[in-house]
Structures are given as C-alpha cells and as structure tokens.
Design an enzyme around this catalytic site. Structure first.
Site, PDB file in Angstrom:
ATOM      1  N   SER A 156       0.996  -1.241  -0.024  1.00 39.75           N
ATOM      2  CA  SER A 156      -0.016   0.057   0.096  1.00 39.75           C
ATOM      3  C   SER A 156       0.971   1.304   0.093  1.00 39.75           C
ATOM      4  O   SER A 156       1.858   1.376   0.500  1.00 39.75           O
ATOM      5  CB  SER A 156      -1.016   0.021   1.237  1.00 39.75           C
ATOM      6  OG  SER A 156      -1.651   1.232   1.336  1.00 39.75           O
ATOM      7  N   TYR A 169      -1.725  -1.225  10.279  1.00 39.87           N
ATOM      8  CA  TYR A 169      -1.732  -1.495   8.972  1.00 39.87           C
ATOM      9  C   TYR A 169      -0.555  -0.775   8.134  1.00 39.87           C
ATOM     10  O   TYR A 169       0.079  -1.533   7.502  1.00 39.87           O
ATOM     11  CB  TYR A 169      -3.095  -0.839   8.336  1.00 39.87           C
ATOM     12  CG  TYR A 169      -3.292  -1.171   6.958  1.00 39.87           C
ATOM     13  CD1 TYR A 169      -3.539  -2.339   6.228  1.00 39.87           C
ATOM     14  CD2 TYR A 169      -3.077  -0.106   6.136  1.00 39.87           C
ATOM     15  CE1 TYR A 169      -3.945  -2.560   4.922  1.00 39.87           C
ATOM     16  CE2 TYR A 169      -3.223  -0.422   4.614  1.00 39.87           C
ATOM     17  CZ  TYR A 169      -3.559  -1.657   4.038  1.00 39.87           C
ATOM     18  OH  TYR A 169      -3.655  -1.679   2.892  1.00 39.87           O
TER      19      TYR A 169
HETATM   20  N1  LIG Z   1      -8.740  -1.468  -1.566  1.00 35.68           N
HETATM   21  C1  LIG Z   1      -7.874  -0.591  -1.682  1.00 35.68           C
HETATM   22  O1  LIG Z   1      -8.172   0.581  -1.936  1.00 35.68           O
HETATM   23  C2  LIG Z   1      -6.501  -0.965  -1.398  1.00 35.68           C
HETATM   24  C3  LIG Z   1      -5.352   0.109  -1.569  1.00 35.68           C
HETATM   25  C4  LIG Z   1      -4.020  -0.330  -1.270  1.00 35.68           C
HETATM   26  C5  LIG Z   1      -3.802  -1.582  -1.004  1.00 35.68           C
HETATM   27  N2  LIG Z   1      -4.754  -2.598  -0.969  1.00 35.68           N
HETATM   28  C6  LIG Z   1      -4.193  -4.177  -0.598  1.00 35.68           C
HETATM   29  O2  LIG Z   1      -4.977  -4.953  -1.493  1.00 35.68           O
HETATM   30  C7  LIG Z   1      -5.234  -6.317  -0.729  1.00 35.68           C
HETATM   31  C8  LIG Z   1      -6.729  -6.541  -1.121  1.00 35.68           C
HETATM   32  O3  LIG Z   1      -7.382  -5.697  -0.363  1.00 35.68           O
HETATM   33  P1  LIG Z   1      -9.017  -5.451  -0.452  1.00 35.68           P
HETATM   34  O4  LIG Z   1      -9.376  -4.138  -0.714  1.00 35.68           O
HETATM   35  O5  LIG Z   1      -9.591  -6.481  -1.421  1.00 35.68           O
HETATM   36  O6  LIG Z   1      -9.433  -5.944   1.055  1.00 35.68           O
HETATM   37  P2  LIG Z   1     -11.016  -6.486   1.360  1.00 35.68           P
HETATM   38  O7  LIG Z   1     -12.220  -6.276   0.565  1.00 35.68           O
HETATM   39  O8  LIG Z   1     -11.080  -6.166   2.935  1.00 35.68           O
HETATM   40  O9  LIG Z   1     -10.492  -8.119   1.456  1.00 35.68           O
HETATM   41  C9  LIG Z   1      -9.641  -8.649   2.524  1.00 35.68           C
HETATM   42  C10 LIG Z   1      -9.355 -10.050   2.399  1.00 35.68           C
HETATM   43  O10 LIG Z   1      -8.510 -10.494   3.194  1.00 35.68           O
HETATM   44  C11 LIG Z   1      -9.350 -11.488   3.930  1.00 35.68           C
HETATM   45  N3  LIG Z   1      -8.588 -11.898   5.237  1.00 35.68           N
HETATM   46  C12 LIG Z   1      -8.644 -10.879   6.110  1.00 35.68           C
HETATM   47  N4  LIG Z   1      -8.166 -11.442   7.336  1.00 35.68           N
HETATM   48  C13 LIG Z   1      -7.948 -12.792   7.106  1.00 35.68           C
HETATM   49  C14 LIG Z   1      -7.698 -14.065   7.952  1.00 35.68           C
HETATM   50  N5  LIG Z   1      -7.466 -14.110   9.275  1.00 35.68           N
HETATM   51  N6  LIG Z   1      -7.509 -15.171   7.288  1.00 35.68           N
HETATM   52  C15 LIG Z   1      -7.674 -15.388   5.891  1.00 35.68           C
HETATM   53  N7  LIG Z   1      -8.201 -14.294   5.164  1.00 35.68           N
HETATM   54  C16 LIG Z   1      -8.418 -13.021   5.725  1.00 35.68           C
HETATM   55  C17 LIG Z   1     -10.537 -11.099   3.960  1.00 35.68           C
HETATM   56  O11 LIG Z   1     -11.289 -12.425   4.098  1.00 35.68           O
HETATM   57  P3  LIG Z   1     -12.867 -12.276   4.698  1.00 35.68           P
HETATM   58  O12 LIG Z   1     -13.863 -12.106   4.072  1.00 35.68           O
HETATM   59  O13 LIG Z   1     -12.949 -13.603   5.710  1.00 35.68           O
HETATM   60  O14 LIG Z   1     -12.737 -11.151   6.046  1.00 35.68           O
HETATM   61  C18 LIG Z   1     -10.777 -10.726   2.435  1.00 35.68           C
HETATM   62  O15 LIG Z   1     -10.648 -11.853   1.561  1.00 35.68           O
HETATM   63  C19 LIG Z   1      -4.979  -6.038   0.560  1.00 35.68           C
HETATM   64  O16 LIG Z   1      -3.583  -6.482   1.021  1.00 35.68           O
HETATM   65  C20 LIG Z   1      -4.789  -4.527   0.988  1.00 35.68           C
HETATM   66  O17 LIG Z   1      -3.878  -4.205   1.957  1.00 35.68           O
HETATM   67  C21 LIG Z   1      -6.051  -2.454  -1.027  1.00 35.68           C
END
Ligand SMILES: NC(=O)c1ccc[n+]([C@@H]2O[C@H](COP(=O)([O-])OP(=O)(O)OC[C@H]3O[C@@H](n4cnc5c(N)ncnc54)[C@H](OP(=O)(O)O)[C@@H]3O)[C@@H](O)[C@H]2O)c1
Length: 250
Positions: A156, A169
């Site tokens: 990120s 985070y």
């Molecule tokens: N969205 C953005 O704008 C953004 C920006 C920069 C970086 N990122 C990075 O991109 C990646 C994906 O983000 P996203 O936006 O798709 O996030 P998200 O919608 O919150 O999804 C997070 C995922 O991680 C899983 N997870 C969380 N805790 C877990 C655990 N204990 N065991 C197994 N799985 C777990 C969640 O599963 P559950 O459904 O079970 O909770 C979900 O599948 C992340 O690494 C995030 O830091 C995102």
C-alpha cells in the site's frame, strides 16, 4: 515501477500454472482469482470463510474458467503445522507451485499510536505480516519445484510513505516491503521472483472502512485492476524481481 492495468488476457496463457491466492473469497482477491482462472491457471483459493469462498468458486466455474481448489484457512490462527500441511497438500496434488499472491489483509483500526488498541495491533501484525512470512517460508520448497515462479506481496502507499493514524496497517505494509525486498535478494539465484505491489485505491470493503465518507463510485472496481496480475504471472514479466510495483490507473 509502474504496471499498466490495461492488459488483454489470452485464454490459456497460464495453463498448467498453479497459483495460490490468499483472501480469494472477495475484493481484489476474488477479482484476481477470476482473471487467473480465465487465463487457465489452477488457483488455490485460500480464505477463512467457506461460504463466500464457495460463492467465488461457483463464479469461476460458471464462467467456464479453469476449476480452482478451495483451501479454508484462518491466517490469524494458523500455526506452522497448518502451513506444513498446506505444503504437503500442494506437493501431493501438484508437485509444484508457480505463484503465491499474498493478498489477504486486515485494516485494523485508524488510531494514533499512543492510543492504539494492543489486541488489534497484534491481530493486524499476525494476519498482515506473520502469516505471509510463515506461508512463504513453508512454500519456498514448493515454489522451487517450478522452473519459473512468482511471489507477490500486496502492499500500500502507506507502506512506502508513513501516514498518521494508519497504525498497525501502515507499519505492517512497511514490514511487507522489507520482507519482499529481503526475500528477493536471498532468492536472486533461484527461479523465484519476488515483488511487492501497491494496487492503489479500489472499490472494496477495505477502502470503504478506511474512507467511510467518500463517494465509493469514484474508485475503480477491483476487476478493472486485476488483469495486471495475470501480466505479472506471465512470461512477459519473468525478469521483474525485487521491485516495488504500483498499478497504473488508466
Ligand atoms: N482496496 C484498496 O483501496 C487497497 C489499496 C491499497 C492496498 N490494498 C491491498 O490490497 C489487498 C486486497 O485488499 P481488498 O481491498 O480486497 O481488501 P478486503 O476487501 O478487505 O479483503 C480482504 C481479504 O483478506 C481476507 N482476510 C482478512 N483476514 C483474514 C484472515 N484472518 N484469514 C484469511 N483471510 C483473511 C478477507 O477475508 P474475509 O472475507 O474472511 O474477511 C478478504 O478476503 C490487501 O492486501 C490490501 O492491503 C487495497
């Protein structure tokens, strides 16, 4: 290094590849699972919620993409024994692993460090740093069985430039950047390429939690960003190693 999200996926370009994706049940993890399967890869979908994993699995299969494997695991509670079993399961079933995408993450809470909830700090570091470390350690021998394998750590912007109140985070993403770079140097002479990737803002649950007041419509859908992951797993990207990658919004 910027990576374009404007990539045309060719059917079967990843056929024969086995790629593990964490957090494959929703958000960016689900979008990239669909694209990898569309490109012919067998995706090992790791996630903690079986119901939403099965829904995502159905979506892949209903699109006639390569059939994935479901692997339920909670990264917060997983122990070395669980990772050992995963290593064995992949070796027994596939004999190798071509890709490992550390996508799962938790946002923790937005709070100043001097008030940060200690339990949330521990769980965030467990899910975002310790789990990817252990998963990687146990899967290196399996990634080594492939003649061309890739590891991607989702990062990120707050893991590259510190921002107030992002707490565990942000700190966890700095740690991920360090893990990615250290590993890429250690594995320099192997077939395993290691990079970190900042996907930029996407319309997911995580973004909504971090920015509850913003108009979510202005953020790109994760599926508009995920074709770049197929590129990063493709032959064309085989020389990219040890980089801090950033997805380029078109
Ligand atoms: N969205 C953005 O704008 C953004 C920006 C920069 C970086 N990122 C990075 O991109 C990646 C994906 O983000 P996203 O936006 O798709 O996030 P998200 O919608 O919150 O999804 C997070 C995922 O991680 C899983 N997870 C969380 N805790 C877990 C655990 N204990 N065991 C197994 N799985 C777990 C969640 O599963 P559950 O459904 O079970 O909770 C979900 O599948 C992340 O690494 C995030 O830091 C995102």
């Amino acid at each position: 290094m910027n990576i374009s999200t404007n990539y045309d996926i060719t059917k079967d370009e990843l056929k024969g590849k086995v790629i593990l994706v964490t957090g494959a049940n929703r958000g960016f993890g689900k979008a990239l699972t669909l694209d990898l399967a569309k490109a012919g890869a067998t995706v090992i979908m790791l996630g903690r919620d079986l119901g939403s994993l099965e829904t995502a699995y159905d979506e892949v299969v209903n699109n006639n993409f390569a059939e994935p494997i479901l692997y339920p695991m909670d990264l917060e509670g997983a122990t070395p024994e669980h990772y050992q079993q995963l290593q064995k399961d992949i070796l027994d079933n596939f004999g190798k692993l071509d890709g490992l995408i550390h996508n799962a993450s938790t946002i923790g809470t937005m709070m100043p460090i001097d008030q940060y909830d200690i339990k949330i700090w521990y769980s965030t570091m467990q899910i975002n740093v310790n789990a990817p470390f252990m998963l990687t350690q146990f899967l290196i021998p399996v990634l080594n069985k492939s003649d061309d394998s890739r590891v991607i750590f989702l990062s990120s912007s707050v893991g590259r430039t510190a921002r107030a109140y992002w707490g565990a985070y942000g700190v966890s993403k700095f740690a991920i950047e360090g893990l990615s770079k250290t590993l890429s140097e250690e594995l320099e002479k192997t077939n395993i390429k290691v990079n970190s990737l900042d996907p930029r803002r996407m319309r997911t649950e995580m973004r909504r939690t971090a920015y509850p007041a913003e108009n979510a419509e202005k953020n790109p859908l994760p599926e508009s960003m995920s074709p770049a992951i197929v590129y990063l797993m493709s032959d064309a990207a085989k020389n990219i190693n040890g980089e801090q990658l950033t997805l380029e919004l078109d």
